[in-house]
Design a protein around this motif. Structure first.
Motif, PDB file in Angstrom:
ATOM      1  N   PHE A 139       0.487  -1.055  -0.038  1.00  0.00           N
ATOM      2  CA  PHE A 139      -0.256  -0.297   0.152  1.00  0.00           C
ATOM      3  C   PHE A 139       0.438   1.355   0.027  1.00  0.00           C
ATOM      4  CE2 PHE A 139      -1.794   4.035   2.806  1.00  0.00           C
ATOM      5  CZ  PHE A 139      -3.474   3.513   1.960  1.00  0.00           C
ATOM      6  N   PRO A 140       0.751   2.165  -0.892  1.00  0.00           N
ATOM      7  CA  PRO A 140      -0.540   2.020  -1.493  1.00  0.00           C
ATOM      8  C   PRO A 140      -0.371   2.015  -3.439  1.00  0.00           C
ATOM      9  CG  PRO A 140       0.372   4.694  -1.593  1.00  0.00           C
ATOM     10  CD  PRO A 140       1.091   3.696  -0.563  1.00  0.00           C
ATOM     11  N   PHE A 190      -4.262  10.180   5.273  1.00  0.00           N
ATOM     12  CA  PHE A 190      -4.918   8.855   5.114  1.00  0.00           C
ATOM     13  C   PHE A 190      -5.149   8.419   6.505  1.00  0.00           C
ATOM     14  CE2 PHE A 190      -1.892   5.518   5.459  1.00  0.00           C
ATOM     15  CZ  PHE A 190      -0.505   6.242   4.979  1.00  0.00           C
ATOM     16  N   ALA A 192      -5.207   3.533   7.597  1.00  0.00           N
ATOM     17  CA  ALA A 192      -5.088   2.317   7.821  1.00  0.00           C
ATOM     18  C   ALA A 192      -5.677   1.808   8.660  1.00  0.00           C
ATOM     19  CB  ALA A 192      -3.688   1.934   6.399  1.00  0.00           C
ATOM     20  N   ILE A 209      -8.768   1.437   4.399  1.00  0.00           N
ATOM     21  CA  ILE A 209      -8.540   2.329   4.059  1.00  0.00           C
ATOM     22  C   ILE A 209      -9.358   3.761   3.850  1.00  0.00           C
ATOM     23  CG2 ILE A 209      -6.917   3.919   2.133  1.00  0.00           C
ATOM     24  CD1 ILE A 209      -5.923   0.837   3.519  1.00  0.00           C
ATOM     25  N   ASN A 211      -9.357   7.870   3.558  1.00  0.00           N
ATOM     26  CA  ASN A 211      -9.361   9.390   3.205  1.00  0.00           C
ATOM     27  C   ASN A 211      -9.727  10.478   3.889  1.00  0.00           C
ATOM     28  OD1 ASN A 211      -9.033  11.448   1.796  1.00  0.00           O
ATOM     29  ND2 ASN A 211      -9.454  10.580  -0.248  1.00  0.00           N
ATOM     30  N   SER A 221      -3.648  -2.220  -4.286  1.00  0.00           N
ATOM     31  CA  SER A 221      -2.390  -2.919  -2.501  1.00  0.00           C
ATOM     32  C   SER A 221      -3.047  -4.132  -2.575  1.00  0.00           C
ATOM     33  CB  SER A 221      -4.487  -1.901  -1.327  1.00  0.00           C
ATOM     34  OG  SER A 221      -3.457  -2.959  -0.098  1.00  0.00           O
ATOM     35  N   GLY A 337     -13.912   5.383   2.504  1.00  0.00           N
ATOM     36  CA  GLY A 337     -13.337   4.529   3.391  1.00  0.00           C
ATOM     37  C   GLY A 337     -12.875   3.599   2.035  1.00  0.00           C
TER      38      GLY A 337
END
Ligand SMILES: O=P(O)(O)OC[C@H]1O[C@@H](O)[C@H](O)[C@@H](O)[C@@H]1O
Length: 382
Positions: A139-140, A190, A192, A209, A211, A221, A337
């Motif tokens: 990720f990302p 972000f 996670a 995830i 935002n 990902s 998300g």
């Protein structure tokens, strides 16, 4: 003498009589924890409780690696108690060869910036560039791409936000947020969240995830799951009919195709992305285990075995990875998300993943992530 008493006869009443700093000193001298950086930072952290006799029996404190003969030390019980309610007895009962360890990150720099050598438990030194295993987070970006291969999430410190027992199953949630290091590669805010649940014969993981930026972002990902295997006997069922992006021979220009086989095997180098893969795959690891890998929201899958590119260990593992939109990016709007829900790995005899490198460690669940506890960098493996 007092040092020996502390280490060999850690009766609970003894703890009550001895000041915390003395116990801490004993453990440092014994090399048991290897690195207790909160002391260096002037912080005091609650000392872990001593392991219960039951837990000690379930999880030996050291074992020899059958391949290399290297003796490994296990300090999972200390981690268990640092996680508070996390019942490590349960985890240990899943395997007698599980490695849970702290690692030393003297500079606090991200792992990919460290020198090649990295110290484990102050007894083992492993080489980073040669080390793979567990379930690293891609990720990302699932590489190759503009940033470092597979993104930065697997190289940085995550923190533990929660650990609990849900319906009898130990659960831990890790968190990663943007910082100057991530922003130097990917200029977005972000959050996670990675939740791991250990059921009695399976493991489930959820990656979320979110935002937290003002602008939308996109990402790719994967959960890069390593299974131990005997590669000559490995097969994966369930991929017939899926579109393929074959990264062999050129990962930057993968060849498009379609999977025609009922069972995919690994006679040589394999590096292939399956677009729109089904939500359930069955892996025969060639060791007598049939592992069901089911998921929600992971739209793609990746099969990888490096063959002679990793000559020392390619026969011992296979990667069957759940991935997300490897052809087209996933756009996430502000405050919204994406959640993978579940990567559920189960089979009758337990799971194994492999760490491949200077030392090969086999255990059923080897989930790796860097976490921050007591504001100190630690490397946490379940
Ligand atoms: O060596 P890394 O960065 O962990 O990646 C290992 C492999 O991971 C796989 O997921 C990729 O498809 C391969 O292309 C890559 O080589």
């Amino acid at each position: 003498f007092p040092v020996l008493v502390c280490i060999r006869f850690p009766a609970p009443f003894l703890q009550g009589l001895i000041p915390w700093w003395f116990l801490w000193f004993c453990r440092v001298r014994a090399g048991d924890s290897g690195w207790l950086p909160w002391r260096a930072r002037g912080r005091r952290c609650t000392l872990p409780a001593w392991p219960s006799p039951r837990a000690t029996a379930a999880c030996p404190r050291s074992a020899s690696n059958p391949r290399t003969g290297v003796r490994l030390r296990f300090i999972c019980l200390e981690h268990a108690s640092r996680l508070g309610r996390f019942p490590m007895e349960r985890i240990c009962s899943l395997s007698d060869q599980m490695l849970c360890s702290t690692a030393r990150n003297p500079s606090g720099r991200p792992r990919d910036k460290l020198d090649k050598s990295y110290e484990f438990n102050s007894h083992l030194t492993i080489s980073f560039s040669e080390t793979s295993g567990g379930i690293p987070h891609c990720f990302p970006q699932f590489g190759p791409g503009p940033m470092q291969q597979h993104g930065f999430a697997r190289n940085v410190n995550w923190s533990i936000t929660d650990s609990e027992v849900t319906e009898g199953d130990p659960t831990v949630t890790l968190e990663l947020k943007d910082d100057s290091y991530s922003r130097s590669m990917w200029d977005f805010s972000f959050q996670a969240l990675y939740k791991v649940v250990l059921h009695s014969t399976s493991l489930s993981t959820t990656l979320k995830i979110i935002n937290t930026d003002d602008k939308p972002f996109s990402f790719t990902s994967a959960l890069h799951t390593y299974f131990s295997a005997s590669i000559a006997g490995v097969s994966v069922k369930g991929l017939k009919g899926s579109k393929t992006l074959n990264k062999d021979p050129d990962p930057k220009n993968p060849l498009e195709g379609k999977e025609e086989r009922d069972e995919v095997t690994f006679p040589g180098f394999v590096d292939c992305v399956y677009l729109g893969a089904p939500s359930e795959l069955t892996l025969d690891n060639g060791l007598g285990d049939k592992i069901v890998i089911s998921n929600t929201n992971w739209s793609d899958a990746v099969l990888w075995n490096p063959h002679l590119q990793m000559e020392a260990c390619y026969k011992d593992f296979v990667c069957v990875e759940n991935a997300k939109r490897l052809k087209q990016y996933n756009w996430v709007q502000k405050n919204l998300g994406w959640q993978s829900r579940k990567l559920n790995l189960s089979e009758a005899n337990g799971l194994r993943t492999v760490q491949c490198g200077e030392y090969v460690v086999k255990g059923p669940f080897y989930v790796s992530a860097n976490v921050n506890m007591c504001h100190s960098p630690m490397y946490f493996n379940l």
